[in-house]
Design an enzyme around this catalytic site. Sequence first.
Site, PDB file in Angstrom:
ATOM      1  N   ARG A  51       0.800  -1.230   0.000  1.00  0.00           N
ATOM      2  CA  ARG A  51       0.000   0.000   0.000  1.00  0.00           C
ATOM      3  C   ARG A  51       0.827   1.272   0.000  1.00  0.00           C
ATOM      4  O   ARG A  51       0.552   2.208  -0.761  1.00  0.00           O
ATOM      5  CB  ARG A  51      -0.924   0.066   1.241  1.00  0.00           C
ATOM      6  CG  ARG A  51      -2.248  -0.598   1.071  1.00  0.00           C
ATOM      7  CD  ARG A  51      -2.719  -1.103   2.409  1.00  0.00           C
ATOM      8  NE  ARG A  51      -1.795  -2.135   2.837  1.00  0.00           N
ATOM      9  CZ  ARG A  51      -1.942  -3.420   2.525  1.00  0.00           C
ATOM     10  NH1 ARG A  51      -2.991  -3.821   1.902  1.00  0.00           N
ATOM     11  NH2 ARG A  51      -1.040  -4.314   2.884  1.00  0.00           N
ATOM     12  N   THR A  52       1.795   1.346   0.880  1.00  0.00           N
ATOM     13  CA  THR A  52       2.472   2.633   1.042  1.00  0.00           C
ATOM     14  C   THR A  52       3.207   3.008  -0.249  1.00  0.00           C
ATOM     15  O   THR A  52       3.046   4.109  -0.767  1.00  0.00           O
ATOM     16  CB  THR A  52       3.413   2.610   2.254  1.00  0.00           C
ATOM     17  OG1 THR A  52       2.666   2.176   3.378  1.00  0.00           O
ATOM     18  CG2 THR A  52       3.985   3.989   2.535  1.00  0.00           C
ATOM     19  N   LYS A  80      25.279  -3.335  -1.312  1.00  0.00           N
ATOM     20  CA  LYS A  80      26.744  -3.289  -1.411  1.00  0.00           C
ATOM     21  C   LYS A  80      27.358  -2.564  -0.221  1.00  0.00           C
ATOM     22  O   LYS A  80      28.558  -2.379  -0.149  1.00  0.00           O
ATOM     23  CB  LYS A  80      27.154  -2.548  -2.694  1.00  0.00           C
ATOM     24  CG  LYS A  80      26.646  -3.164  -3.974  1.00  0.00           C
ATOM     25  CD  LYS A  80      27.142  -2.310  -5.147  1.00  0.00           C
ATOM     26  CE  LYS A  80      26.596  -2.797  -6.471  1.00  0.00           C
ATOM     27  NZ  LYS A  80      26.945  -1.857  -7.555  1.00  0.00           N
ATOM     28  N   ARG A 101      11.262   4.157   3.028  1.00  0.00           N
ATOM     29  CA  ARG A 101      10.958   3.197   4.103  1.00  0.00           C
ATOM     30  C   ARG A 101      12.229   2.422   4.406  1.00  0.00           C
ATOM     31  O   ARG A 101      12.935   1.994   3.490  1.00  0.00           O
ATOM     32  CB  ARG A 101       9.860   2.233   3.657  1.00  0.00           C
ATOM     33  CG  ARG A 101       9.732   1.027   4.580  1.00  0.00           C
ATOM     34  CD  ARG A 101       8.498   0.233   4.327  1.00  0.00           C
ATOM     35  NE  ARG A 101       7.307   0.981   4.698  1.00  0.00           N
ATOM     36  CZ  ARG A 101       6.085   0.459   4.711  1.00  0.00           C
ATOM     37  NH1 ARG A 101       5.897  -0.797   4.382  1.00  0.00           N
ATOM     38  NH2 ARG A 101       5.055   1.198   5.064  1.00  0.00           N
ATOM     39  N   HIS A 129       5.400   6.214  11.443  1.00  0.00           N
ATOM     40  CA  HIS A 129       4.861   6.047  10.079  1.00  0.00           C
ATOM     41  C   HIS A 129       3.857   7.184   9.833  1.00  0.00           C
ATOM     42  O   HIS A 129       2.654   6.966   9.780  1.00  0.00           O
ATOM     43  CB  HIS A 129       4.198   4.668   9.978  1.00  0.00           C
ATOM     44  CG  HIS A 129       3.862   4.231   8.589  1.00  0.00           C
ATOM     45  ND1 HIS A 129       3.884   5.075   7.500  1.00  0.00           N
ATOM     46  CD2 HIS A 129       3.488   3.014   8.108  1.00  0.00           C
ATOM     47  CE1 HIS A 129       3.522   4.382   6.416  1.00  0.00           C
ATOM     48  NE2 HIS A 129       3.285   3.133   6.764  1.00  0.00           N
TER      49      HIS A 129
END
Length: 306
Positions: A51-52, A80, A101, A129
Amino acid sequence: MRNLIDIKDLSVKELEELIAVAEDIIANPAKYAEACRGKKLATLFFEPSTRTRLSFEAAMYELGGNVLSVSSANSSSAAKGESVADTAKTVSCYADIIAMRHPKEGAPLVASMNSSIPVINAGDGGHNHPTQTLADLLTIWREKGRFDDLTVGFCGDLKFGRTVHSLISALSRYTGIKIVLISPEELKLPSYIKKDVLGANSIEYKQTTDLLSVMPELDILYMTRVQRERFFNEEDYLRLKDSYILTPDKLKMAKPDLSILHPLPRVNEIAVAIDDDPRACYFKQVLNGKYMRMALILKLLEVNVK
Ligand code: NCD
């Protein structure tokens, strides 16, 4: 230049303005269809998301803009060993705004300190959030028409649930808010939030392990998933995962105008049979998230739509 790292980066007045813009987008989508023409959003997602990430991307497309996307840690130079700071400096050369995120608490803040473009926290570990809170607030606004004088129950994983932390922080600025914390002992709301947010704002709250006993008081029930990825061992997760399962039976004592929210994804916490109950708001919440992210992108890019 503004970022959104913590929900309190936005004042109460700015939240109201974002809600007003989101309502205008819902009413007049065509007006906004070219607003971000030529602008690019970079979605940097180092943790799973449906969703986000997709709602940010849909939001940017519906504003006429474009999207650059990193959808997993494995597919970027993070694998890396590149630092968040270097990633932010790099992406600043390509895009106009970043939504990030990250599994590490504070990573989007570090990105914002090293970026020359606005950074939005799209979820940092078990911390915050804020854009889910924007979705939650528009949903509460559309269902209840107010943020004052509400009794809000939070149920499930209150320890690791970052959506809970940000929504409690947002609600703590309104008057007459009562918070009911429903969780197993092991998943209680962290004490720093009780002290710095609830205590500091003199918000009335109580804690219980028993959902049924508090059901009749609630105006809003915010269900959450037990956050498996934050547990140190699988046994604890398996023991706690089904602590609360909302079934039609358990709603018998609930108010007729209760609003049931859930940030999703749902695992087992809400029986599918509840989806048809008019009190279930969680799929409306998904759609509201897209409109609020559109409003937020416009604000942070300082785009005015007449
Ligand atoms: C939440 C999250 O990522 O914190 N999901 C979302 O963004 N809607 C909740 C969760 O994962 O349980």
